[in-house]
Design an enzyme around this catalytic site. Structure first.
Site, PDB file in Angstrom:
ATOM      1  N   THR A 101       0.803  -1.208   0.000  1.00  0.00           N
ATOM      2  CA  THR A 101       0.000   0.000   0.000  1.00  0.00           C
ATOM      3  C   THR A 101       0.840   1.264   0.000  1.00  0.00           C
ATOM      4  O   THR A 101       0.490   2.229  -0.640  1.00  0.00           O
ATOM      5  CB  THR A 101      -0.945   0.016   1.219  1.00  0.00           C
ATOM      6  OG1 THR A 101      -1.681  -1.182   1.175  1.00  0.00           O
ATOM      7  CG2 THR A 101      -1.875   1.184   1.174  1.00  0.00           C
ATOM      8  N   ARG A 225     -23.681 -25.002 -23.651  1.00  0.00           N
ATOM      9  CA  ARG A 225     -23.344 -25.812 -24.814  1.00  0.00           C
ATOM     10  C   ARG A 225     -24.502 -25.697 -25.794  1.00  0.00           C
ATOM     11  O   ARG A 225     -25.612 -25.329 -25.423  1.00  0.00           O
ATOM     12  CB  ARG A 225     -23.172 -27.278 -24.418  1.00  0.00           C
ATOM     13  CG  ARG A 225     -21.905 -27.544 -23.657  1.00  0.00           C
ATOM     14  CD  ARG A 225     -21.813 -29.003 -23.273  1.00  0.00           C
ATOM     15  NE  ARG A 225     -21.580 -29.862 -24.431  1.00  0.00           N
ATOM     16  CZ  ARG A 225     -21.532 -31.189 -24.355  1.00  0.00           C
ATOM     17  NH1 ARG A 225     -21.730 -31.822 -23.205  1.00  0.00           N
ATOM     18  NH2 ARG A 225     -21.286 -31.909 -25.433  1.00  0.00           N
ATOM     19  N   HIS A 226     -24.240 -26.055 -27.023  1.00  0.00           N
ATOM     20  CA  HIS A 226     -25.323 -26.177 -27.996  1.00  0.00           C
ATOM     21  C   HIS A 226     -26.297 -27.246 -27.513  1.00  0.00           C
ATOM     22  O   HIS A 226     -25.953 -28.083 -26.673  1.00  0.00           O
ATOM     23  CB  HIS A 226     -24.743 -26.570 -29.358  1.00  0.00           C
ATOM     24  CG  HIS A 226     -23.868 -27.785 -29.265  1.00  0.00           C
ATOM     25  ND1 HIS A 226     -24.373 -29.063 -29.202  1.00  0.00           N
ATOM     26  CD2 HIS A 226     -22.526 -27.900 -29.165  1.00  0.00           C
ATOM     27  CE1 HIS A 226     -23.381 -29.914 -29.088  1.00  0.00           C
ATOM     28  NE2 HIS A 226     -22.236 -29.240 -29.049  1.00  0.00           N
ATOM     29  N   SER A 229     -26.977 -32.644 -30.400  1.00  0.00           N
ATOM     30  CA  SER A 229     -26.871 -32.679 -31.867  1.00  0.00           C
ATOM     31  C   SER A 229     -27.064 -34.112 -32.368  1.00  0.00           C
ATOM     32  O   SER A 229     -27.030 -35.071 -31.592  1.00  0.00           O
ATOM     33  CB  SER A 229     -25.504 -32.165 -32.307  1.00  0.00           C
ATOM     34  OG  SER A 229     -24.514 -33.133 -31.984  1.00  0.00           O
ATOM     35  N   ASN A 232     -24.131 -36.060 -31.333  1.00  0.00           N
ATOM     36  CA  ASN A 232     -24.185 -36.469 -29.922  1.00  0.00           C
ATOM     37  C   ASN A 232     -24.964 -37.772 -29.795  1.00  0.00           C
ATOM     38  O   ASN A 232     -24.558 -38.691 -29.080  1.00  0.00           O
ATOM     39  CB  ASN A 232     -24.873 -35.412 -29.052  1.00  0.00           C
ATOM     40  CG  ASN A 232     -24.075 -34.123 -28.891  1.00  0.00           C
ATOM     41  OD1 ASN A 232     -24.643 -33.045 -28.766  1.00  0.00           O
ATOM     42  ND2 ASN A 232     -22.751 -34.231 -28.904  1.00  0.00           N
ATOM     43  N   ARG A 278     -24.600 -26.160 -35.016  1.00  0.00           N
ATOM     44  CA  ARG A 278     -25.332 -26.523 -33.798  1.00  0.00           C
ATOM     45  C   ARG A 278     -25.389 -25.396 -32.777  1.00  0.00           C
ATOM     46  O   ARG A 278     -26.328 -25.319 -31.985  1.00  0.00           O
ATOM     47  CB  ARG A 278     -24.773 -27.813 -33.196  1.00  0.00           C
ATOM     48  CG  ARG A 278     -23.272 -27.846 -32.906  1.00  0.00           C
ATOM     49  CD  ARG A 278     -22.865 -29.306 -32.671  1.00  0.00           C
ATOM     50  NE  ARG A 278     -21.484 -29.525 -32.247  1.00  0.00           N
ATOM     51  CZ  ARG A 278     -20.431 -29.570 -33.076  1.00  0.00           C
ATOM     52  NH1 ARG A 278     -20.599 -29.343 -34.366  1.00  0.00           N
ATOM     53  NH2 ARG A 278     -19.229 -29.839 -32.605  1.00  0.00           N
ATOM     54  N   GLU A 302     -15.455 -25.866 -31.814  1.00  0.00           N
ATOM     55  CA  GLU A 302     -15.024 -26.971 -30.939  1.00  0.00           C
ATOM     56  C   GLU A 302     -13.558 -27.344 -31.192  1.00  0.00           C
ATOM     57  O   GLU A 302     -13.026 -27.084 -32.282  1.00  0.00           O
ATOM     58  CB  GLU A 302     -15.952 -28.178 -31.163  1.00  0.00           C
ATOM     59  CG  GLU A 302     -15.647 -29.413 -30.317  1.00  0.00           C
ATOM     60  CD  GLU A 302     -15.655 -29.183 -28.802  1.00  0.00           C
ATOM     61  OE1 GLU A 302     -14.941 -28.265 -28.320  1.00  0.00           O
ATOM     62  OE2 GLU A 302     -16.344 -29.935 -28.087  1.00  0.00           O
ATOM     63  N   HIS A 367     -19.122 -24.993 -27.315  1.00  0.00           N
ATOM     64  CA  HIS A 367     -18.909 -26.444 -27.272  1.00  0.00           C
ATOM     65  C   HIS A 367     -18.229 -26.869 -25.972  1.00  0.00           C
ATOM     66  O   HIS A 367     -17.631 -26.053 -25.284  1.00  0.00           O
ATOM     67  CB  HIS A 367     -18.046 -26.847 -28.464  1.00  0.00           C
ATOM     68  CG  HIS A 367     -18.595 -26.352 -29.766  1.00  0.00           C
ATOM     69  ND1 HIS A 367     -19.440 -27.101 -30.550  1.00  0.00           N
ATOM     70  CD2 HIS A 367     -18.462 -25.160 -30.403  1.00  0.00           C
ATOM     71  CE1 HIS A 367     -19.789 -26.399 -31.621  1.00  0.00           C
ATOM     72  NE2 HIS A 367     -19.205 -25.220 -31.552  1.00  0.00           N
TER      73      HIS A 367
END
Ligand code: NAG
Ligand code: NAG
Ligand code: NAG
Length: 450
Positions: A101, A225-226, A229, A232, A278, A302, A367
């Site tokens: 300080t 996330r999307h 899909s 997925n 996506r 991604e 992603h």
């Protein structure tokens, strides 16, 4: 690219009155450096002073209190000595931050001499602030969190702390013309005005670039996330697939979930997606309903899985068994053949983090691997843990940066999805997640809304 050559060691020396956000800035710089794998440490003079004087009142900080002066001086000496030891112990120790300080020209001269005599670059970082609102919110933070005032009446603590600030104000000297031979950055009302002097090498420039992007206004960052899909569903990685029908439902539910997560009144968010279908499809209804600005970033795509793109984990294990094992060994550094590692992803996300630091309220639809890296930055998670973090589908995360860390909330849509999470060393198959009882609170958001 190496971020720091082995021989560069830099000491950032914080300058400024109490309650000007110095410790907050120091903490953020350390977290940022950790995220880009640069070893950094904070040396807080207050901590050293507390060893002998745990809870002194404001009179201890009066310029003419010789007892106090001696103790404060000893604390500063001890902190600088440890800091220099730390640099010497390991050449990989790259950035030390001296959080002190006392901001007088004399004291700066002394610190500068000590640091540079050891062959270390010194950069002063002054936080100068006359914005009453900012100062008040810092005082509030200090009186509730500082060990100096632990267990004390908050009102009395605030009064005492104001007196302490006044005592420092009596001797405070801002960095001025006579100190032009020093490298320094002056941040005026964090984020409003910046003065930069004599910043030279690559690492120092990057640090300064980070510092000038900082602001400490309250805001939130939403991450999702999307939606689920088609890939997925098939257990495949990479690609540029459409949403599944359940993913589409999540996209439709997203505007309601965002609203119910608590968007401050009259607040415009900006929507960021990757360039992959996506994520754009997931943000579609949100954008249509809110008319918020939307940006597509290639940097949010991604992790590039190279030759494994479009394969299932099972196929990868069969076709590239050594790669599969190597990835389990060191997921952060493992680079897909013809693709990227998490380390590579962090490097490409750096501009995103800079932009996030400059921005207000942002919602990012991206992603799994990308969220893991962004999350690691805000939550300060280590590189051996973050690539394994579970990021469930159909769940919105809301992050709120606070003075000492980031608050997290999760809002889970009541729309089923496959789990794409695979634990370390487990079979090449997605499996159901184990919910972590110590994890963030999760609120299940019913769907459809109303
Ligand atoms: C410094 O880092 C390098 C590269 O990561 C490593 O090989 C070396 O052992 C480290 N040095 C020390 C003293 O830890
Ligand atoms: C700050 O440092 C100067 C010079 O080293 C010293 O004279 C002064 O007493 C110190 N003040 C405080 C409040 O620590
Ligand atoms: C994705 O959806 C679009 C529009 O519905 C369709 O034309 C396209 O064939 C789909 N792509 C795949 C890979 O299913």
């Amino acid at each position: 690219m190496a971020i720091a050559s082995a021989e560069t060691q830099v000491c950032l020396i914080m300058v400024g009155l109490p309650a000007r956000g110095k410790s907050l800035i120091a903490g953020k710089v350390k977290r940022y450096l950790g995220w880009i794998s640069v070893k950094a440490e904070i040396f807080n003079v207050g901590k050293y002073r507390r060893k002998e004087n745990a809870q002194p009142d404001a009179s201890f900080f009066e310029p003419h209190n010789t007892q106090g002066e001696k103790a404060r001086r000893a604390a500063a000496e001890a902190a600088v000595t440890d800091l220099l030891k730390w640099f010497k112990a390991d050449t990989n120790n790259t950035v030390a931050i001296l959080d002190a300080t006392n901001s007088t020209r004399d004291r700066r001269k002394w610190v500068h001499e000590r640091i540079t005599a050891a062959g270390i670059d010194a950069i002063f970082v002054e936080s100068k602030c006359d914005d009453e609102k900012l100062i008040m919110s810092n005082i509030l933070e200090v009186k509730t969190t500082s060990p100096d005032y632990k267990g004390q009446d908050p009102e009395a603590a605030a009064r005492d702390f104001r007196k302490r600030i006044a005592n420092y104000e009596k001797v405070y000297e801002t960095i001025d013309e006579s100190e032009r031979s020093y490298a320094y950055v002056k941040l005026i009302n964090v984020g409003h005005q910046v003065i930069i002097n004599l910043i030279q090498d690559y690492l120092s420039s990057r640090l300064v670039y980070y510092l000038i992007n900082l602001h400490i206004k309250p805001r939130h960052i939403w991450l999702s996330r999307h939606g689920e899909s088609e890939y997925n569903l098939q257990g495949k990685i990479g690609g540029d697939a459409n949403l599944s029908s359940r993913g589409e439902l999540y996209a439709q539910a997203l505007p309601g979930i965002v609203r119910r997560s608590g968007v401050p009144q009259d607040t415009q968010l900006v929507i960021w997606t990757s360039t992959l279908k996506r994520t754009i499809q997931t943000a579609r209804y949100l954008q249509a309903e809110t008319k918020w600005d939307q940006l597509e970033w290639k940097a949010l795509d991604e992790i590039e899985s190279g030759v494994c793109d479009g394969m299932t984990y099972g196929e990868i294990e069969k076709t590239y068994p050594e790669d599969f094992a190597a990835r389990d060994q060191d997921k952060y550094n493992y680079r897909y053949r013809g693709g990227e590692s998490y380390r590579d992803v962090v490097i490409r996300l750096e501009p995103i983090i800079m932009e996030l630091e400059r921005s207000d309220n942002i919602i990012i639809v991206t992603h799994q691997a990308i969220i893991r890296c962004i999350y690691a930055y805000f939550m300060d998670s280590s590189s051996d843990k973050s690539p394994w973090m579970e990021v469930p589908l159909h769940t919105l995360m809301k992050l709120t940066p606070k003075a000492y860390g980031t608050k997290e909330e999760r809002f889970k849509a009541d729309i089923p999805a496959v789990s794409t999470w695979r634990g370390k060393g487990s079979a090449a198959k997605h499996h159901d997640s184990i919910s972590d009882p110590n994890g963030p609170p999760t609120i299940i958001v019913g769907s459809p809304e109303n």
